[in-house]
Design a protein around this motif. Structure first.
Motif: not given
Length: 308
Positions: A255-268, A287-293, A300-308
Motif C-alpha cells: 500500500a506504501v511501496a507500490l506508490i513509490k514504485a509507480g512514482m519512480e516509473i513515471v519519472g517523479l 515490471e508488472e506495474l510498469k506494463q500496466i502504466l 488515458h493520456p495526461p496533459n503532460r508528457e510522460v515517458t516510460i
C-alpha cells in the motif's frame, strides 16, 4: 475563526521520499507536493499512512510539516497524521497547530484494543488539545460505534470520519444518523475500487494512492463516477485500477511501496526505497506495474508528457 469545512473531492496522501542513505529527500518532497497541487487535488495529508507516519522521528515529522506547510501555503487544506502513543499524538497535534496546518487525521492508539469508552477518551484527549480540525479514522483497533462518534461530534473540532474498514452496515448507520454534520471520507486501500459503494451514502471525499503518480486518471475516474458514466468507469477499472490493486495485494506493505514504485516509473523524484518493516516492490511486480502504466497512459493520456 477556524474553517470547519471538511475536505471534499480527491485527497492526496504523499509519500516520504528517501535518499540512498535512508534520509528524507526534502527537494523531492517539494517537487512531489507541487505536482499534486498542479494536478488539482483538493487537499493534502502529509505524514500519514502513505508517508510512513509510523517510521518518522519527531524531528523528521516537524521538519516535514514545516516544509510542506510553506510549500502548500494555503492553496488547499493541509492535514497531518497524529496517533499511536497518546502523549506523542498530542505533541504532534500541537506541532501541527504551531506550524499552521488546517487539521489532522487521528490514527489508532498503539496496539491496544480498547472498549468504546477508552476509544472515546483517546480521541477526546487529542481533539481537545488544539483548535485544529480533527478527522477520526475508522481502522484497526480504533473502530468507533455510532454512539461514540455521535459523542465526539459534539466537539466542534471534529469535522469528519475516514473509513478504512469497509463495514458498510456501520457506514450506513453513521451517515443516516449523523448526516452532514460530519464529512465522510473513503480511506480504504485503493479507494477507487470501493468508491462506487460509498458515494450513495454521502461519502464525497476519498484518499487516492494512485493520485501520487497518475492523478489525471484519478480525476477522470471520479468525474465519470459522479456523472454516472459507466463506460468510462468500467474502462478505468479494467485498464488501471483492478490490475494495480491485484499487485498491491501480493505483499504486505505494498500500500506504501507500490506508490513509490509507480512514482519512480513515471519519472517523479522518488526511489523505490522504504523503511522496515515495509519492503521495496519486487522486480517482477515492478515490471508488472510498469506494463500496466504503459497501457494506462496510452488509453488515458495526461496533459503532460510522460515517458516510460
Amino acid at each position: 475563526m477556524t474553517n470547519r469545512q471538511p475536505p471534499t473531492g480527491i485527497s492526496g496522501f504523499p509519500v516520504t521520499p528517501l535518499n540512498e542513505n535512508g534520509n528524507i529527500d526534502e527537494e523531492a518532497l517539494v517537487t512531489n507536493i507541487e505536482f499534486l497541487l498542479e494536478e488539482g487535488l483538493e487537499s493534502i495529508f502529509i505524514a500519514c499512512g502513505a508517508g510512513e507516519f509510523h517510521n518518522l522521528s519527531r524531528k523528521e515529522y516537524e521538519s516535514m510539516v514545516k516544509l510542506v506547510a510553506s510549500t502548500v501555503d494555503g492553496r488547499v487544506p493541509l492535514y497531518t497524521g497524529v496517533g499511536g502513543n497518546l502523549t506523542e499524538a498530542i505533541e504532534k497535534a500541537e506541532v501541527s497547530e504551531r506550524l499552521g496546518v488546517d487539521g489532522y487525521l487521528i490514527f489508532p492508539p498503539y496496539l491496544i484494543d480498547g472498549e468504546q469508552e477508552g476509544i472515546y477518551e483517546y480521541y477526546k484527549a487529542i481533539v481537545t488539545s488544539t483548535d485544529l480540525n480533527a478527522i477520526l479514522y475508522q481502522r484497526s483497533n480504533a473502530i468507533s460505534s455510532v454512539e461514540t462518534i455521535e459523542k465526539l461530534a459534539e466537539f466542534p473540532q471534529v469535522i469528519g470520519v475516514k473509513d478504512g474498514t469497509g463495514n458498510m452496515e456501520l457506514n450506513i448507520e453513521l451517515t443516516q444518523k449523523i448526516g452532514n454534520r460530519l464529512g465522510w471520507l473513503n480511506g480504504m486501500p485503493m479507494a477507487e475500487v470501493t468508491m462506487p459503494a460509498y458515494v450513495p451514502l454521502g461519502f464525497n471525499c476519498y484518499s487516492s494512492a494512485i493520485s501520487n503518480y497518475i492523478p489525471h486518471i484519478s480525476r477522470k475516474f471520479y468525474n465519470a463516477l459522479l456523472n454516472d458514466d459507466k463506460q468510462t468507469v468500467h474502462e478505468i477499472y479494467e485498464d488501471v485500477i483492478l490490475p494495480i490493486n491485484q499487485i498491491r495485494r501480493k505483499r504486505k506493505g505494498y500500500a506504501v511501496a507500490l506508490i513509490k514504485a509507480g512514482m519512480e516509473i513515471v519519472g517523479l523524484p522518488v526511489a523505490n526505497t522504504v523503511r522496515p518493516p515495509v519492503v521495496p516492490v519486487e522486480e517482477a511486480h515492478y515490471e508488472e506495474l510498469k506494463q500496466i502504466l504503459k497501457v494506462a497512459l496510452e488509453n488515458h493520456p495526461p496533459n503532460r508528457e510522460v515517458t516510460i
